[in-house]
Design a protein around this motif. Structure first.
Motif, PDB file in Angstrom:
ATOM      1  N   TYR A 119       0.830  -1.195   0.000  1.00  0.00           N
ATOM      2  CA  TYR A 119       0.000   0.000   0.000  1.00  0.00           C
ATOM      3  C   TYR A 119       0.871   1.254   0.000  1.00  0.00           C
ATOM      4  CZ  TYR A 119      -3.604   3.305   1.536  1.00  0.00           C
ATOM      5  OH  TYR A 119      -4.464   4.371   1.618  1.00  0.00           O
ATOM      6  N   ARG A 120       1.984   1.210   0.747  1.00  0.00           N
ATOM      7  CA  ARG A 120       2.910   2.340   0.778  1.00  0.00           C
ATOM      8  C   ARG A 120       3.535   2.571  -0.591  1.00  0.00           C
ATOM      9  NH1 ARG A 120       6.644   0.354   4.075  1.00  0.00           N
ATOM     10  NH2 ARG A 120       5.282   0.592   5.876  1.00  0.00           N
ATOM     11  N   GLN A 121       3.864   1.472  -1.287  1.00  0.00           N
ATOM     12  CA  GLN A 121       4.429   1.584  -2.633  1.00  0.00           C
ATOM     13  C   GLN A 121       3.448   2.266  -3.584  1.00  0.00           C
ATOM     14  OE1 GLN A 121       7.935   0.503  -1.976  1.00  0.00           O
ATOM     15  NE2 GLN A 121       7.591  -0.216  -4.035  1.00  0.00           N
ATOM     16  N   ILE A 122       2.190   1.868  -3.497  1.00  0.00           N
ATOM     17  CA  ILE A 122       1.172   2.454  -4.372  1.00  0.00           C
ATOM     18  C   ILE A 122       0.982   3.934  -4.063  1.00  0.00           C
ATOM     19  CG2 ILE A 122      -1.261   2.354  -5.006  1.00  0.00           C
ATOM     20  CD1 ILE A 122      -1.176  -0.640  -4.412  1.00  0.00           C
ATOM     21  N   LEU A 123       0.995   4.296  -2.778  1.00  0.00           N
ATOM     22  CA  LEU A 123       0.834   5.705  -2.406  1.00  0.00           C
ATOM     23  C   LEU A 123       1.989   6.553  -2.934  1.00  0.00           C
ATOM     24  CD1 LEU A 123      -0.447   5.548   1.299  1.00  0.00           C
ATOM     25  CD2 LEU A 123      -1.704   6.328  -0.706  1.00  0.00           C
ATOM     26  N   ILE A 124       3.216   6.060  -2.772  1.00  0.00           N
ATOM     27  CA  ILE A 124       4.376   6.829  -3.242  1.00  0.00           C
ATOM     28  C   ILE A 124       4.336   6.972  -4.757  1.00  0.00           C
ATOM     29  CG2 ILE A 124       6.898   6.793  -3.423  1.00  0.00           C
ATOM     30  CD1 ILE A 124       6.995   5.504  -0.690  1.00  0.00           C
ATOM     31  N   GLY A 128      14.099   8.016   6.233  1.00  0.00           N
ATOM     32  CA  GLY A 128      14.846   7.075   7.062  1.00  0.00           C
ATOM     33  C   GLY A 128      13.975   6.055   7.754  1.00  0.00           C
ATOM     34  N   GLU A 129      12.657   6.324   7.874  1.00  0.00           N
ATOM     35  CA  GLU A 129      11.747   5.389   8.528  1.00  0.00           C
ATOM     36  C   GLU A 129      11.169   4.362   7.556  1.00  0.00           C
ATOM     37  OE1 GLU A 129       8.777   7.731  10.368  1.00  0.00           O
ATOM     38  OE2 GLU A 129      10.181   8.927  11.560  1.00  0.00           O
ATOM     39  N   LEU A 130      11.324   4.579   6.246  1.00  0.00           N
ATOM     40  CA  LEU A 130      10.771   3.664   5.259  1.00  0.00           C
ATOM     41  C   LEU A 130      11.696   2.478   5.047  1.00  0.00           C
ATOM     42  CD1 LEU A 130       9.608   6.264   2.582  1.00  0.00           C
ATOM     43  CD2 LEU A 130       8.179   5.139   4.281  1.00  0.00           C
ATOM     44  N   ASN A 131      11.143   1.413   4.494  1.00  0.00           N
ATOM     45  CA  ASN A 131      11.998   0.295   4.118  1.00  0.00           C
ATOM     46  C   ASN A 131      12.781   0.645   2.854  1.00  0.00           C
ATOM     47  OD1 ASN A 131      10.042   0.195   2.155  1.00  0.00           O
ATOM     48  ND2 ASN A 131       9.187  -1.761   2.800  1.00  0.00           N
ATOM     49  N   THR A 132      13.691  -0.231   2.453  1.00  0.00           N
ATOM     50  CA  THR A 132      14.597   0.081   1.344  1.00  0.00           C
ATOM     51  C   THR A 132      13.851   0.313   0.043  1.00  0.00           C
ATOM     52  OG1 THR A 132      16.341  -1.227   2.391  1.00  0.00           O
ATOM     53  CG2 THR A 132      16.587  -0.756   0.053  1.00  0.00           C
ATOM     54  N   THR A 133      12.868  -0.522  -0.248  1.00  0.00           N
ATOM     55  CA  THR A 133      12.147  -0.398  -1.518  1.00  0.00           C
ATOM     56  C   THR A 133      11.410   0.926  -1.607  1.00  0.00           C
ATOM     57  OG1 THR A 133      11.850  -2.798  -1.521  1.00  0.00           O
ATOM     58  CG2 THR A 133      10.495  -1.513  -3.023  1.00  0.00           C
ATOM     59  N   ALA A 134      10.704   1.309  -0.542  1.00  0.00           N
ATOM     60  CA  ALA A 134       9.976   2.572  -0.551  1.00  0.00           C
ATOM     61  C   ALA A 134      10.926   3.764  -0.602  1.00  0.00           C
ATOM     62  CB  ALA A 134       9.079   2.659   0.681  1.00  0.00           C
ATOM     63  N   ALA A 135      12.047   3.683   0.128  1.00  0.00           N
ATOM     64  CA  ALA A 135      13.015   4.784   0.108  1.00  0.00           C
ATOM     65  C   ALA A 135      13.657   4.939  -1.271  1.00  0.00           C
ATOM     66  CB  ALA A 135      14.089   4.550   1.170  1.00  0.00           C
ATOM     67  N   VAL A 136      13.901   3.820  -1.975  1.00  0.00           N
ATOM     68  CA  VAL A 136      14.436   3.908  -3.339  1.00  0.00           C
ATOM     69  C   VAL A 136      13.432   4.587  -4.261  1.00  0.00           C
ATOM     70  CG1 VAL A 136      15.086   2.510  -5.335  1.00  0.00           C
ATOM     71  CG2 VAL A 136      16.002   1.962  -3.090  1.00  0.00           C
ATOM     72  N   ASP A 137      12.141   4.316  -4.078  1.00  0.00           N
ATOM     73  CA  ASP A 137      11.119   5.001  -4.867  1.00  0.00           C
ATOM     74  C   ASP A 137      11.136   6.497  -4.602  1.00  0.00           C
ATOM     75  OD1 ASP A 137      10.365   2.632  -5.958  1.00  0.00           O
ATOM     76  OD2 ASP A 137       8.662   2.306  -4.615  1.00  0.00           O
TER      77      ASP A 137
END
Length: 605
Positions: free
Chosen positions: A17-22, A48-57
């Motif tokens: 869901y976080r990926q879709i929002l970003i 800094g609070e996101l996981n690696t995949t979301a932070a890369v996005d």
């Protein structure tokens, strides 16, 4: 805000869901420049609070914003430098360092980025400082023991056992605790390099060279002392990475590619560039300062063109003509035939997009089931729909007697299922009969249909059986070219378990011709724009391929081939998918493409 709600949860559904929002925020902010700055600030605040995949996005979004909106570059650079203090992922740091190296264009931004990098590395040389820290920790432990003895704490005197021997004592826990405490206090870049992320070290070296070159270009050698200090510090950092990579303080030794890249950066900075007319120096300088950003800009332009084409195709497909009537389903009566479900509309769109069959294509799908000398001749027309296969079987009685209770029976192997069974019938001498059966397909794996024809003999208790040839369902009928973004491709590549590696050897003349043949034979889409550089003179090719089945299954492929002078094309194709069957089926298809290309070249010669 929804994104803030998902930041505190690590469940898989919240991550998706976080990926879709970003992704949605990314697409909206790019369209409206007035909100892009505030959106970037919001995303960088809790990167800094996101996981690696979301932070890369998030970093991918920042890259696109700083390229498309030059007015926001300075503010975004400052916010990015502030946010990097909380980042612990090497992949995120690599993307951030690339942004700093490409878009720090004035003196203040360069020095701010340099100070952050310097503080994130810590004391240099890294190897000497690590040795010193280890020695200090050892001496500090000894002084703590003396202090505990003087304060009356628990003493560490030798313990004598009843048999007169000394008891052994393990101090590994103290060393481990000290080691863990030291690791937690390390700066982020230093910790990642000591953990074995040497790709980050190579990207860091390239970023340092870019910052030095841009500082030299801006100051026009008016601050020679500062420039020389930056060069010396950059080379000290690079040499320090190389030395610590060959030491015992790291989990694994530095790889050859990263080592060679860092050596190249050191050699470039150490050369005397007083003769700026040198073509070689200008070429290398342009490679650092211009070519990488031009490649990224061209990549964004290609993605924008693809998106514009998709939007125009969708508009053209869904647009209604001026004189067309508008049907309001809510106002229609139940007995009106124009009221259809959304699923039927979707099926009509699928049927409308398929090409109309001609006679030649129909003949290509006819499969002979029995021989001409058999008492019963049978052939089948294989018609492939979206989720099923229809077999229209023509049965010919080649005898002079009537065949009674004749039935055609089918069975399947793979993810196929026979839906209906043809009824029995009587066929007169030299008569014809047509039967039809439907087979449901549940996946894009290769399936086999086999069966037989059974009819009564001369006596009531006798039956004659004619074995039918096997019918192989071609998976290419269910594989369609598709497109996905680079980060989605890499994510699926890491997640998919099944891999099939096929070695290639082809006699085609050019790499482009083999790539075209492979795309045509496997129904895949090339995701790598400009995979071949320099036209026919290029001797190597690396490209990512992607396709999707009618059942939603993803198929990924990576093509790596090369062609030597007057030699064959050699290399390999790595195919990955979520299921084993699709990977094996596509691998067989790739092998058949290689065989066909070799035969065609031999025939032409």
């Amino acid at each position: 805000m929804e994104l803030l709600k998902t930041s505190n949860s690590n469940e898989e559904k919240f991550a998706e869901y976080r990926q879709i929002l970003i992704s949605a925020i990314h697409s909206c902010a790019i369209r409206f420049a007035e909100v892009a700055a505030s959106v970037v600030d919001l995303l960088l605040d809790f990167m800094g609070e996101l996981n690696t995949t979301a932070a890369v996005d998030v970093i991918t979004f920042v890259k696109e914003v700083v390229e498309k909106f030059p007015a926001l570059r300075t503010s975004i650079i400052h916010r990015l430098i502030t946010a990097l203090s909380k980042v612990k992922s090497g992949k995120v740091y690599r993307g951030s360092l690339w942004i700093l190296g490409e878009y720090c264009l004035d003196e203040k931004d360069i020095l701010d980025a340099w100070n952050h990098i310097r503080s994130s590395i810590g004391e240099i040389p890294i190897l000497a400082s690590e040795k010193k820290a280890l020695q200090d920790a050892a001496t500090g432990t000894g002084s703590d023991e003396k202090e505990s003895k003087t304060n009356g704490a628990v003493s560490h005197k030798p313990v004598v056992l009843p048999d007169g021997t000394y008891a052994t004592e393990n101090a590994m826990t103290v060393d481990t605790a000290t080691s863990n405490e030291a690791k937690s206090e390390r700066p982020p870049i230093r910790a990642l390099i000591l953990e074995g992320d040497y790709y980050l070290g190579a990207v860091l070296s390239s970023t340092l060279v870019k910052l030095v070159l841009r500082f030299e270009e801006i100051t026009q050698k008016s601050k020679v002392n500062v420039l020389n200090a930056l060069k010396a510090e950059a080379m000290l950092i690079m040499v320090s990475i190389l030395r610590v990579g060959d030491s015992s303080f790291v989990k694994q030794k530095i790889d050859e590619d990263s080592s060679e890249r860092i050596y190249c950066c050191i050699n470039f900075l150490s050369e005397d560039n007083s003769s700026t007319d040198s073509k070689e120096f200008k070429l290398i300088e342009s490679a650092f300062l211009e070519y990488t950003r031009e490649a990224f800009k061209k990549q964004l332009e290609i993605e924008d063109k693809k998106k514009a084409k998709q939007d125009s195709d969708e508009l053209e497909r869904n647009a209604e003509k001026v004189d067309d009537s508008i049907v309001f389903r809510q106002l229609s009566k139940e007995d009106i035939k124009d009221v259809v479900d959304d699923e039927l509309l979707a099926d009509q769109n699928v049927v409308a997009t398929t090409k109309k069959e001609d006679l030649s294509s129909r003949l290509n799908h006819i499969v002979q089931l029995t021989g001409f000398s058999d008492p019963v001749y049978a052939e089948a027309y294989v018609k492939v729909h979206q989720f099923d296969v229809v077999l229209e079987v023509l049965v010919v009685n080649q005898t002079t007697v009537t065949l009674r209770n004749l039935s055609v029976e089918f069975s399947t192997l793979g993810d196929l299922k026979v839906i209906d069974k043809p009824t029995t019938s009587n066929i007169g001498p030299h008569g014809f009969h047509r039967v039809s059966t439907t087979i449901k397909v549940t996946s894009a794996d290769t399936g086999v249909i086999f069966g037989n024809i059974v009819y009564d003999g001369q006596h009531a208790n006798e039956s004659t059986i004619v074995i039918l040839n096997d019918v192989h369902v071609d998976i290419m009928d269910y594989i369609k070219p598709a497109y996905c973004k680079e980060n989605q491709f890499r994510k699926m590549w890491n997640e998919f378990e099944w891999e099939n590696k096929i070695t290639i050897k082809s006699t085609l003349l050019t790499l482009q011709s083999y790539l075209d043949a492979l795309l045509k034979g496997t129904n895949m889409q090339c995701l790598t724009p400009g995979a071949i550089i320099g036209g026919d003179e290029c001797q190597f090719l690396s490209a990512n391929l992607y396709s999707k089945s009618s059942f939603g299954e993803d198929a990924l492929a990576n093509l790596c081939i090369e062609k030597k002078n007057d030699g064959p094309i050699v290399g390999h194709v790595r195919i990955r998918s979520k299921g084993q069957g699709l990977a094996l089926s596509l691998g067989d298809r790739v092998a058949s493409v290689a065989r066909k290309t070799n035969k065609s070249v031999t025939a032409s010669v």
